[in-house]
Design a protein around this motif. Structure first.
Motif, PDB file in Angstrom:
ATOM      1  N   ARG A  17      -3.972-108.674  64.070  1.00 49.80           N
ATOM      2  CA  ARG A  17      -5.185-108.440  63.279  1.00 49.80           C
ATOM      3  C   ARG A  17      -5.361-106.966  62.936  1.00 49.80           C
ATOM      4  O   ARG A  17      -6.069-106.644  61.988  1.00 49.80           O
ATOM      5  N   SER A  20      -8.166-101.949  62.425  1.00 50.69           N
ATOM      6  CA  SER A  20      -9.431-101.989  61.682  1.00 50.69           C
ATOM      7  C   SER A  20     -10.270-103.192  62.093  1.00 50.69           C
ATOM      8  O   SER A  20     -11.502-103.100  62.169  1.00 50.69           O
ATOM      9  N   PHE A  21      -9.625-104.323  62.371  1.00 50.99           N
ATOM     10  CA  PHE A  21     -10.365-105.515  62.797  1.00 50.99           C
ATOM     11  C   PHE A  21     -11.081-105.262  64.113  1.00 50.99           C
ATOM     12  O   PHE A  21     -12.252-105.626  64.274  1.00 50.99           O
ATOM     13  N   TYR A  57      -6.944 -99.945  57.730  1.00 47.09           N
ATOM     14  CA  TYR A  57      -6.708-101.156  56.941  1.00 47.09           C
ATOM     15  C   TYR A  57      -5.819-100.861  55.737  1.00 47.09           C
ATOM     16  O   TYR A  57      -4.867-101.604  55.455  1.00 47.09           O
ATOM     17  N   TRP A 148     -12.957-108.120  53.647  1.00 44.53           N
ATOM     18  CA  TRP A 148     -11.496-108.121  53.680  1.00 44.53           C
ATOM     19  C   TRP A 148     -10.953-108.936  54.848  1.00 44.53           C
ATOM     20  O   TRP A 148     -10.024-109.719  54.684  1.00 44.53           O
ATOM     21  N   HIS A 149     -11.521-108.744  56.026  1.00 48.04           N
ATOM     22  CA  HIS A 149     -11.002-109.459  57.189  1.00 48.04           C
ATOM     23  C   HIS A 149     -11.404-110.931  57.183  1.00 48.04           C
ATOM     24  O   HIS A 149     -10.723-111.751  57.810  1.00 48.04           O
ATOM     25  N   SER A 150     -12.464-111.276  56.498  1.00 50.65           N
ATOM     26  CA  SER A 150     -12.901-112.672  56.453  1.00 50.65           C
ATOM     27  C   SER A 150     -12.080-113.510  55.477  1.00 50.65           C
ATOM     28  O   SER A 150     -12.338-114.713  55.329  1.00 50.65           O
ATOM     29  N   ASN A 155      -9.983-115.292  61.285  1.00 49.62           N
ATOM     30  CA  ASN A 155     -10.722-114.059  61.541  1.00 49.62           C
ATOM     31  C   ASN A 155     -12.218-114.298  61.476  1.00 49.62           C
ATOM     32  O   ASN A 155     -12.984-113.806  62.311  1.00 49.62           O
TER      33      ASN A 155
END
Length: 485
Positions: A17, A20-21, A57, A148-150, A155
């Motif tokens: 991940r 950044s996550f 990221y 972005w992570h979603s 995530n």
């Protein structure tokens, strides 16, 4: 969540991940700890962490040869509006700019100090305007990370579960302090609200907003599991058996977290905190029920929903008496903030376009308060009025529009998606914040804003339009089942 045998090694999955996550998770989970991160040192730290996470990221995408994901158009509009308001905050703080619109207090101060070379600004407190403008940019960066992570469903699931888990921990801490009569926040003595639950927050209303967001997130996880159970292509007996098996294994964790958060909200004795949560919860539950397939599935969903509502009512009956007493005292004794609002409206009428400076409420209110105001007011107890008073009508309307555009887009998403819960959660979280902000200042707490941004923006990670990149899917078989915990 049940995993299949072919699921990748957990440690490898976590590391994949990226930095950044986990910075995102760190901010989300720990921002409530230092008094909701309201002090300048924590605001600066949050800004640095968000900047590092954004850089990490971008580097990660560059190293893997992947393009930067595009931003959904509703969020592009909202982000541009927030950026413009931040820019206006910097303009307000610039010395010597737009001198014709400076408040007379600057010339009076120069006369009193015999300092004719004193340079004023549109803001009464330029340093606070810069701090708050920086904070708006931090929120923009945090929102980008959430979206972005979603893009990956796993995530999003993990973020929501971590958020609900953190909420339960903070609520349990608040309950332990409340019932032990310690009257402390961590190792500090409380300076206010000594007889109510505030967890790691100073203000009970702000914590009620935060815990309310936790309750909504937990409720959404439960509703998602119920929908997947109700719409599964299985016999009724199989559905019931799997439902019971889930509740007796790990499925009880999220309902317990929901009840703990609700109990915490009630024990804050925040009248508007409870009202806002009930309104948002009603919107969420009605929207979810109406979006179930018509027929037996919707009837079963309505029955299960009724059982959930009964549990909430029982929770209120057992622990909501103190909040009900505060509602009664409101009508008998009134509320001091209602003597402040007329003065704020007068101040707005004096400077409707420019305001007194982003974050300058305390200094501005000293110029307009009179003998009718009892006590100390460093905040306006209405985010709407304080916003208009400090940055003026044009900038305030722009910031309000930045909330409205994603709200309408999320509502539209909930009508055309199979996975309806994230979009409905976005709507419910915005409704809760919008209602509570009428008479309180919870959105001035960074911890509350970070929590709100997660719930309001996560649904947009899977937004698709003609200009966006394809959604990033996990290269693994789907889960055998999804439990709400």
């Amino acid at each position: 969540m049940f995993e299949t045998s072919s699921t990748p090694h957990p440690r490898r999955s976590l590391l994949a991940r990226g930095l950044s996550f986990w910075i995102l998770v760190f901010i989300l989970a720990l921002s409530p700890l230092p008094f909701a991160s309201v002090r300048p040192v924590w605001i600066h730290l949050s800004g640095i962490l968000v900047a590092v996470a954004l850089i990490a990221y971008l580097v990660q995408r560059w190293q893997t040869g992947r393009a930067i994901p595009s931003i959904p158009w509703p969020l592009r509009i909202a982000g541009a509006l927030v950026a413009l308001v931040a820019l206006w905050g910097y303009v307000q703080a610039m010395p010597g700019w737009l001198t014709a619109w400076h408040h007379p207090i600057w010339s009076e101060t120069a006369t009193l100090l015999n300092a004719p070379d004193l340079i004023g600004s549109l803001s009464l407190t330029p340093e606070r305007s810069i701090l708050n403008a920086n904070l708006l940019l931090t929120y923009l960066g945090f929102g980008l990370l959430v979206v972005w992570h979603s893009r990956r469903q796993r995530n999003l699931d993990l973020l929501l579960k971590i958020f609900v888990g953190a909420q339960a921990v903070y609520a349990l801490y608040g309950l332990s302090v409340y019932f032990s009569d310690l009257e402390t926040i961590l190792w500090f003595d409380k300076t206010a609200y000594r007889d109510v639950l505030t967890s790691t927050f100073v203000n009970r209303n702000s914590y009620a907003t935060y815990a309310g967001l936790g309750a909504l997130a937990a409720l959404v996880l439960i509703l998602r599991f119920l929908r997947q159970t109700l719409t599964a292509d299985k016999s009724h007996r199989t559905r019931i058996r799997e439902f019971v098996e889930t509740l007796t294994s790990t499925g009880w964790l999220t309902p317990v977290a929901l009840l703990i958060c609700l109990l915490a909200v009630l024990l804050t004795q925040s009248r508007m905190g409870l009202t806002a949560l009930l309104i948002a919860g009603t919107v969420l539950l009605i929207g979810w029920t109406m979006r179930l397939p018509a027929g037996q599935t919707r009837r079963l969903g309505s029955i299960l929903l009724s059982l959930l509502v009964v549990l909430l009512v029982v929770n209120f009956v057992l622990s909501g008496g103190l909040t009900a007493d505060r509602f009664a005292r409101l009508f008998e004794q009134g509320d001091g903030r209602f003597t402040v609002y007329p003065l704020m409206l007068d101040a707005i009428a004096e400077r409707p376009l420019t305001g007194y400076g982003l974050g300058s409420f305390e200094s501005a209110f000293r110029l307009v308060r009179d003998d009718t105001v009892m006590g100390f007011f460093d905040r306006g107890h209405s985010d709407y009025l304080e916003l208009i008073m400090t940055i003026g009508w044009p900038a305030a309307l722009a910031l309000m529009l930045a909330f409205l555009v994603p709200l309408l887009a999320a509502w539209n998403m909930s009508r055309r998606r199979t996975e309806i819960e994230p979009a409905l959660l976005s709507v419910a979280a915005t409704v809760q914040i919008a209602v509570h902000s009428t008479v309180d200042f919870s959105m001035q707490m960074p911890a509350v804003v970070f929590a709100y941004l997660l719930l309001a923006l996560a649904a947009f990670g899977t937004w698709h339009d003609s200009a966006s990149l394809p959604a990033e899917t996990d290269q693994r078989p789907p889960d055998a089942g999804i439990a709400p915990a």
